[in-house]
Design an enzyme around this catalytic site. Structure first.
Site, short mmCIF file in Angstrom:
data_model
loop_
_atom_site.label_atom_id
_atom_site.label_comp_id
_atom_site.label_asym_id
_atom_site.label_seq_id
_atom_site.Cartn_x
_atom_site.Cartn_y
_atom_site.Cartn_z
CD GLU A 149 -5.08 5.41 7.25
OE1 GLU A 149 -5.89 6.38 6.47
OE2 GLU A 149 -5.74 4.84 8.04
CD GLU A 198 -6.07 5.24 11.93
OE1 GLU A 198 -6.97 4.84 11.10
OE2 GLU A 198 -5.25 5.99 12.01
#
Length: 539
Positions: free
Chosen positions: A167, A362
């Site tokens: 991320e 995720e």
């Protein structure tokens, strides 16, 4: 859950080292470097009750218990991280005590039949590097490359796939512009600079790993959000383009097209968003990635605001279901297709640029499901509904020909949820962790995920689950369908160099080609880092 899965589709779980390890353990036992999150939690006032990663879930001492837990659930694929703050010292040498712990942990995971997917950077920046500017400093390009090299040399034989970054949007815009994460700044120029250096460092780490072994599976993970304009007006649709650039294509276009996207590139130029051709050539690793990891939690609805940093603001239609942190579960409300939308947008938008495969790295939901102190299982039926709904969208994507190769649930066990600390409403785990005793108590979702996803034979239909009574949800009227993001065809962007490129990828001196990680004996310098690695025999 109904339907079948391809024979090569994998299920698993994800976590990160700093969220679970208990940093106080590594500081004391390994002499590791303090992380920037310890400093941020203590000094920023932006973390819940000033809670930092000191405790985690005591993975440092309870790793055997957690491996046994994963094995009992049927976990075969596990994504976790190797913390730079633990693995490298401020001198650039490998921390041998940390290396020994990781090696023992990864070796036992392998013996348990669990594949390790290793993230090289999951926000575990050492505080000493944060004090040097963190990701605003191009020095980080060399540090991440050095970290990648060291991890390969010590742990490479246990790692099935590398994920360079986790991320980068959070490590740049959320951290340097919005100030929610460490280091908590509010500077658009700093955020743009950090994003660029993260992408440069990713490219350098990719080249370093491939120079060590060209057969390595090297990937990365982005958190992506489908963007929807609040209405059909021209301004709202333009706002959606800006938002898509802010959240998604700033990284995707750079990685797969070798340029930053319009209209954001023009907008951010006043903040220093320029890059040389040499920089963008290093950044453009997308076509050579083994997988693109997609971290998905929710989408966003936006409307125009020319006073905002990126010419949009998020809005909410209201009335939709949220998790315990207030994040929308389905955005727009009662619209569960967000995961499908982003998978389709990414794949069909970048397959001609070399995108080969996607992996859900995720996906999860934060729920407040406290333990009563005696029950052997905790009720969290809303999490099961959440997982089922999102897996249905994965199956829809597969039916469309989108090459999604797996689903890794976030997360195995409740842990340190960054600025949200350890509060119960920030619990994403399939397993509850009692804060007083660190006892692990499985939730209903752990049993369901094990039975329906982790254990069924690949290619076979999942077994039907027992009927689960879901707590009543507020009844809301379905909104009118929102228009999709209209992304224009972007011509090549001519950039102006204002950053002098540095030589970040150097040829490694090698005495011979080796397919396996090289052993470095005591007293011998590592080829790309200063650490002296002592490997014990019989491994």
């Amino acid at each position: 859950m109904t339907g079948t899965w391809p024979a090569d589709f994998v299920f698993g779980v994800s976590d990160s080292d700093l969220q679970v390890i208990g940093e106080e353990n590594t500081l004391k036992a390994e002499g590791s470097e303090p992380s920037m999150w310890a400093h941020f939690a203590q000094n920023s006032g932006k973390c819940h009750n000033n809670q930092g990663p000191a405790e985690g879930i005591d993975r440092y001492h309870r790793w055997r218990e957690d491996i046994a837990l994963m094995k009992s659930m049927g976990v075969k694929n596990y994504r976790t991280s190797i913390s730079m703050a633990r693995f490298l010292s401020s001198s650039g040498e490998v921390n041998l005590k940390a290396a020994t712990w990781y090696e023992e942990y990864f070796r036992e995971l392998k013996r348990a039949g669990i594949n390790v997917l290793a993230t090289l950077y999951h926000w575990e920046l050492p505080q000493f590097l944060s004090e040097k500017g963190g990701w605003r400093n191009r020095l980080m390009v060399d540090w991440l490359s050095k970290h990648a090299d060291a991890v390969y040399q010590v742990l490479g034989e246990y790692i099935s796939e590398y994920f360079i970054l986790n991320e980068p949007w959070c490590s740049s815009f959320l951290s340097y512009l919005l100030g929610v994460h460490a280091p908590g700044q509010a500077d658009m120029g700093a955020a743009v600079e950090a994003a660029h250096n993260l992408l440069l460092a990713q490219g350098a780490a990719f080249e370093r790993l491939k120079s060590l072994d060209r057969t390595l599976k090297v990937s990365t993970a982005l958190n992506l959000h489908p963007v929807y304009p609040a209405d059909l007006s021209e301004k709202s649709q333009l706002a959606a383009q800006y938002a898509d650039g802010f959240y998604n294509t700033w990284f995707l276009d750079a990685m797969f097209r070798g340029r930053y996207p319009q209209p954001n590139s023009a907008l951010y130029s006043k903040f220093g968003a320029r890059a040389s051709r040499e920089d963008m050539a290093l950044i453009q690793i997308g076509p050579r990635l083994h997988s693109l990891g997609v971290n998905y939690y929710h989408g966003v609805i936006v409307e125009h605001d020319d006073q905002a940093h990126s010419n949009f603001v998020r809005t909410d239609r209201g009335g939709g279901s949220t998790n315990a942190l207030g994040w929308p579960i389905f955005t727009p409300p009662v619209y569960p297709e967000g995961l499908y939308d982003i998978l389709a947008q990414v794949y069909f938008g970048y397959r001609d640029c070399g995108l080969k495969r996607l992996l859900i790295t995720e996906n999860g939901i934060a729920l407040n499901t406290p333990w009563d102190g005696s029950s052997r299982q905790i009720e969290d039926s809303q999490r099961i509904v959440f997982i089922e709904a999102h897996l249905a969208q994965v199956q829809r994507a597969l039916a469309r020909g989108i090459p999604v190769k797996g689903y890794l649930h976030w997360t195995l066990a409740d842990n340190y949820e960054w600025a949200e600390g350890y509060q119960e409403k920030a619990a994403f785990g399939l397993v509850h962790v009692d804060r007083a005793s660190m006892k692990r108590i499985p939730k209903m979702s752990a049993a369901w995920y094990s039975e329906n996803c982790l254990r069924p034979i690949a290619g076979m239909a999942a077994r039907p689950r027992e009927t689960i009574v879901v707590p009543p949800q507020p009844v809301v009227s379905a909104p009118a369908p929102l228009p999709p993001v209209l992304v224009p065809v972007v011509p090549p962007v001519v950039t102006t160099t204002i950053i002098t490129p540095t030589a970040v990828v150097q040829e490694l001196k090698s005495k011979g080609k080796k397919k396996r990680p090289q052993k470095v004996s005591k007293g011998t310098k590592g080829k790309a880092f200063k650490g002296k690695i002592v490997r014990r025999r019989g491994r």
